[in-house]
Design a protein around this motif. Structure first.
Motif, mmCIF file in Angstrom:
data_model
loop_
_atom_site.group_PDB
_atom_site.id
_atom_site.type_symbol
_atom_site.label_atom_id
_atom_site.label_comp_id
_atom_site.label_asym_id
_atom_site.label_seq_id
_atom_site.Cartn_x
_atom_site.Cartn_y
_atom_site.Cartn_z
ATOM 1 N N LYS A 191 -18.090 4.164 3.403
ATOM 2 C CA LYS A 191 -19.598 3.928 3.409
ATOM 3 C C LYS A 191 -19.914 5.009 2.163
ATOM 4 O O LYS A 191 -20.999 4.263 1.216
ATOM 5 C CB LYS A 191 -19.810 4.938 4.376
ATOM 6 N N LEU A 237 -21.603 2.764 -0.868
ATOM 7 C CA LEU A 237 -22.931 3.063 -1.207
ATOM 8 C C LEU A 237 -23.207 2.803 -2.937
ATOM 9 O O LEU A 237 -24.157 2.596 -3.580
ATOM 10 C CB LEU A 237 -23.754 4.525 -0.650
ATOM 11 N N LEU A 264 -18.635 -7.285 4.134
ATOM 12 C CA LEU A 264 -19.173 -5.783 5.249
ATOM 13 C C LEU A 264 -18.718 -6.179 6.198
ATOM 14 O O LEU A 264 -18.565 -4.952 6.882
ATOM 15 C CB LEU A 264 -20.949 -6.220 5.156
ATOM 16 N N ARG A 315 -22.393 -0.643 8.651
ATOM 17 C CA ARG A 315 -22.253 -1.888 8.060
ATOM 18 C C ARG A 315 -23.852 -1.620 8.193
ATOM 19 O O ARG A 315 -25.032 -1.171 6.878
ATOM 20 C CB ARG A 315 -22.230 -2.825 8.503
ATOM 21 N N ILE A 338 -24.778 1.116 5.973
ATOM 22 C CA ILE A 338 -24.754 0.982 3.951
ATOM 23 C C ILE A 338 -26.462 0.156 4.347
ATOM 24 O O ILE A 338 -27.296 0.141 3.116
ATOM 25 C CB ILE A 338 -23.584 0.168 4.232
ATOM 26 N N THR A 388 -29.050 1.642 1.350
ATOM 27 C CA THR A 388 -29.009 0.851 0.542
ATOM 28 C C THR A 388 -30.010 0.714 0.245
ATOM 29 O O THR A 388 -31.135 0.637 -0.419
ATOM 30 C CB THR A 388 -28.154 -0.218 0.561
#
Length: 126
Positions: free
Chosen positions: A58, A62, A82, A90, A93, A97
């Protein structure tokens, strides 16, 4: 006993090898020796085969998604893959983000992630 210690050493050694291969691939990508699509597919294969801990995988993804030195087309290839990750990862992330500082280079990725978030199955309440 001894068998378990040997198994742990083997796992640690193989993780190191896979991590080294991932780093080498990233170098190859950045200096143009490795094609983007191959980099992304090998990233998922190596991180799975290397039994990388989910939190490490992860963090790597990222880092790639928010990096200024990774081209947007490569980031989009990551987004396409993903679904290979567990749903919880998922979700993490995508939200991490989206919550990262706004930068012009991240705008399109964040827009795509907002759409991907809408497509995720609803979170189950326990």
């Amino acid at each position: 006993g001894k068998v378990q210690r040997n198994a742990q050493k083997f796992v640690a050694l193989s993780r190191k090898r896979y991590t080294a291969a991932l780093k080498e691939n990233l170098k190859g990508l950045l200096d143009g020796r490795l094609e983007a699509r191959l980099f992304v597919s090998e990233f998922f294969q190596l991180s799975e085969a290397g039994n990388l801990r989910v939190d490490v995988r992860k963090r790597l993804i990222l880092g790639l998604l928010t990096s200024d030195s990774i081209r947007p087309s490569i980031k989009f290839l990551f987004l396409e893959n993903l679904e290979l990750l567990p749903l919880g990862v998922r979700r993490d992330i995508i939200s991490e983000t989206l919550n990262s500082p706004d930068k012009p280079r991240l705008e399109a990725i964040k827009q795509e992630l907002a759409w991907l978030r809408l497509e995720l199955p609803p979170e189950e309440v326990h």
